[in-house]
Design a protein around this motif. Structure first.
Motif, PDB file in Angstrom:
ATOM      1  N   ARG A 174       0.831  -1.203   0.000  1.00  0.00           N
ATOM      2  CA  ARG A 174       0.000   0.000   0.000  1.00  0.00           C
ATOM      3  C   ARG A 174       0.866   1.254   0.000  1.00  0.00           C
ATOM      4  O   ARG A 174       2.005   1.254   0.452  1.00  0.00           O
ATOM      5  N   ARG A 175       0.285   2.363  -0.514  1.00  0.00           N
ATOM      6  CA  ARG A 175       1.008   3.624  -0.578  1.00  0.00           C
ATOM      7  C   ARG A 175       0.988   4.328   0.776  1.00  0.00           C
ATOM      8  O   ARG A 175       0.204   3.990   1.656  1.00  0.00           O
ATOM      9  N   ARG A 176       1.845   5.342   0.895  1.00  0.00           N
ATOM     10  CA  ARG A 176       1.992   6.053   2.165  1.00  0.00           C
ATOM     11  C   ARG A 176       0.666   6.671   2.615  1.00  0.00           C
ATOM     12  O   ARG A 176       0.323   6.618   3.796  1.00  0.00           O
ATOM     13  N   MET A 177      -0.076   7.262   1.707  1.00  0.00           N
ATOM     14  CA  MET A 177      -1.350   7.877   2.068  1.00  0.00           C
ATOM     15  C   MET A 177      -2.285   6.849   2.697  1.00  0.00           C
ATOM     16  O   MET A 177      -2.891   7.077   3.737  1.00  0.00           O
ATOM     17  N   GLU A 178      -2.407   5.708   2.054  1.00  0.00           N
ATOM     18  CA  GLU A 178      -3.289   4.656   2.558  1.00  0.00           C
ATOM     19  C   GLU A 178      -2.729   4.042   3.832  1.00  0.00           C
ATOM     20  O   GLU A 178      -3.489   3.683   4.746  1.00  0.00           O
ATOM     21  N   GLU A 179      -1.414   3.942   3.918  1.00  0.00           N
ATOM     22  CA  GLU A 179      -0.789   3.333   5.088  1.00  0.00           C
ATOM     23  C   GLU A 179      -1.097   4.111   6.358  1.00  0.00           C
ATOM     24  O   GLU A 179      -1.280   3.531   7.443  1.00  0.00           O
ATOM     25  N   LYS A 180      -1.184   5.433   6.251  1.00  0.00           N
ATOM     26  CA  LYS A 180      -1.498   6.237   7.428  1.00  0.00           C
ATOM     27  C   LYS A 180      -2.865   5.874   7.994  1.00  0.00           C
ATOM     28  O   LYS A 180      -3.063   5.802   9.200  1.00  0.00           O
ATOM     29  N   TYR A 181      -3.834   5.646   7.104  1.00  0.00           N
ATOM     30  CA  TYR A 181      -5.162   5.243   7.561  1.00  0.00           C
ATOM     31  C   TYR A 181      -5.108   3.858   8.214  1.00  0.00           C
ATOM     32  O   TYR A 181      -5.801   3.609   9.208  1.00  0.00           O
ATOM     33  N   LEU A 182      -4.296   2.978   7.661  1.00  0.00           N
ATOM     34  CA  LEU A 182      -4.221   1.616   8.184  1.00  0.00           C
ATOM     35  C   LEU A 182      -3.509   1.574   9.535  1.00  0.00           C
ATOM     36  O   LEU A 182      -3.899   0.811  10.427  1.00  0.00           O
TER      37      LEU A 182
END
Length: 534
Positions: free
Chosen positions: A155-163
């Motif tokens: 996953r990308r950094r943007m999505e990783e923050k949500y995860l």
């Protein structure tokens, strides 16, 4: 390849509903995984606590040899925990400041190492009796699970923050059987802003995590106050006094904790890896004379509803618990302060209740109310997250009839700490971590030096009412360098901004920045948008 990544990032922003649904589903999966890990951690701590109680019960009648042998075991545990923390510094302390630093782009975490180190170190330190809680490690364990899920699936950094946020929410929910508090914690404390995507993913993770917890431990609140009556309105005047007292004590707690950490840093007669031995030896002595102060203190809080302690005994308990919490956390071992601070708050409320009964002829049946209310107020004063504290105590006691009183006393305590310029404890702890790593100034970037650029990520900032951005056009604002506003979310409306686009309160702005400059740019954007500092 970089162009493909950028197009994918833009695709997520411009297909926002699909992206929110995606992180909702992924949050549910992370909640399940984080719930399993946290339940294992919690079960191990409970087993260790039971064994500890049996050991101290035997030591009181077993003679001197078993006592000496136990203290040798405590020294060995201290050495092992010290080596664990030395090997992985991210396993130190609560873990909540580290999670916030990771989400702000100021720290990095190796998730496999953190899961192992935090789990083993936490079980050894808390299980041996240190006055630390399971919630901080649970939150960091959940965050590590979220990052691991992201990294394994690319996953990308943007999505990783949500995860990562989803995992942190799931950790808190599983630690205390508090799914609502887990979700609110992500908004009020971790991100300090409202975001629909964060809310959706955090709620999904918290619910699935709580499902795992209740399946294992049962559908019951953490604290047992079965005869908790509703506080009459004529008693609400006492809430002001309780809020002021807990607010003052909260400021004392924060300042003493920071001073204790500084004192440990100044110790030169012991190697850093041997510092955990000091609180463990102190805990060994307390286990022989005042075992109620050992561990997080969950049993002590429950006992306040069943046992009528004398006023002098309550004062002894609150002083010793306060001091032992400082000594335990200051050593840097894995463990949180949520539960110990709730214990100190509960004891403070019990003392306050005794005093108003003795000197103001209050009804003794409402002393338990002040125990519960003081926990929420003390949390609000120390963490400075009054909504999270109110919801957390509501879920932990299983009663929603006291929400008005909880919020009233929590806001009173919060105002007192604001007047005294007391910072949230996790913000102070994060500043200490960054200062030690040479990263305190966000303009220095992720590695402590001015970066030239690199991997680009998306950051989200909410525009607050009355901020510098409200009502202005894009072209009228001096934006930070190395940033590009790519999208504005206004409710369900997607706006592709241009120079004449006017910014309104409630807008969610998405900005493309170099990852190495994320801390710098996000700090500027938060200031412009009127958000609290991260």
């Amino acid at each position: 390849m970089e162009a493909i990544k950028k197009r994918t990032i833009y695709h997520d922003i411009f297909h926002w509903k699909d992206f929110r649904l995606k992180v909702f589903v992924e949050g549910s999966i992370i909640g399940l995984l984080a719930g399993i890990v946290t339940v294992m951690f919690r079960y191990s701590l409970e087993a260790a606590g039971t064994l500890r109680g049996q050991i101290y019960g035997y030591l009181k009648t077993g003679g001197m040899i078993p006592i000496v042998a136990w203290f040798i075991v405590l020294i060995l545990i201290g050495v092992i925990v010290g080596l664990i923390v030395r090997r992985d510094p991210m396993a130190r302390g609560s873990g909540i400041p580290e999670v916030e630093g990771i989400l702000a782009g100021q720290l990095k975490m190796k998730w496999p190492s953190v899961i192992v180190s935090k789990f083993v170190g936490g079980v050894l330190a808390i299980g041996a009796g240190l006055s630390l809680g399971r919630e901080g490690p649970s939150i960091q364990l959940g965050a590590a699970v979220g990052q691991g899920f992201s990294r394994l699936l690319g996953r990308r950094r943007m999505e990783e923050k949500y995860l990562i946020t989803s995992g942190a929410s799931a950790g808190l929910a599983a630690a205390f059987n508090a799914p609502l508090a887990g979700a609110i914690f992500a908004l009020e404390e971790v991100h300090k802003t409202f975001s629909p995507a964060i809310l959706m993913s955090a709620v999904a993770a918290s619910l699935t995590s709580d499902f795992v917890t209740e399946w294992v431990f049962g559908m019951k609140p953490i604290f047992a106050f079965p005869a908790l009556a509703v506080l009459p309105f004529r008693y609400y005047g006492y809430l002001i006094g309780l809020g002021v007292i807990t607010g003052l004590f909260g400021v004392l707690f924060n300042r003493t904790l920071v001073k204790t950490l500084n004192t440990y840093d100044a110790i030169s007669f012991l190697p850093r890896s041997l510092l955990p031995v000091l609180p463990l030896l102190a805990g060994g002595l307390l286990g022989l004379v005042l075992p109620q102060t050992l561990g997080g203190g969950h049993e002590l809080i429950n006992s306040l509803a069943r046992i009528h302690f004398s006023l002098m005994m309550l004062i002894v308990l609150v002083v010793v618990k306060f001091a032992f919490t400082m000594i335990s956390y200051g050593s840097g071992v894995p463990g949180g302060i949520f539960l110990p601070l709730l214990v100190v708050g509960a004891l403070t409320g019990d003392i306050y209740g005794h005093l108003i009964v003795a000197y103001f002829s209050a009804n003794p049946q409402y002393v338990t109310n002040f125990i519960v209310l003081a926990m929420a107020a003390y949390f609000a004063a120390i963490v400075k997250a009054p909504i999270t504290g109110s919801i957390l105590i509501t879920e932990m006691t299983g009663s929603f009839q006291h929400l008005l009183a909880l919020i009233a006393v929590s806001m009173t305590a919060y105002i007192v700490t604001d007047v005294l310029n007391s910072k949230p404890i996790y913000e102070e702890l994060l500043e200490r971590v960054l200062t030690k790593k040479g990263k305190r100034n966000p303009s220095l970037g992720a590695e402590g030096k001015s970066p030239a650029g690199g991997k680009q990520v998306i950051t989200e900032v909410a525009v607050c009412l009355g901020s510098q951005l409200e009502g202005k056009r894009i072209k009228d604002v001096s934006w930070p360098a190395h940033s590009l506003i790519v999208s504005i979310r206004r409710g369900d409306e997607e706006i592709i901004p241009n120079g004449n686009t006017r910014i309104l309160a409630g807008d969610n702005m998405y900005t493309l920045v170099d990852e190495a400059r994320l801390g710098e740019v996000k700090a500027v954007f938060r200031h412009l948008a009127g958000e609290p500092d991260a």
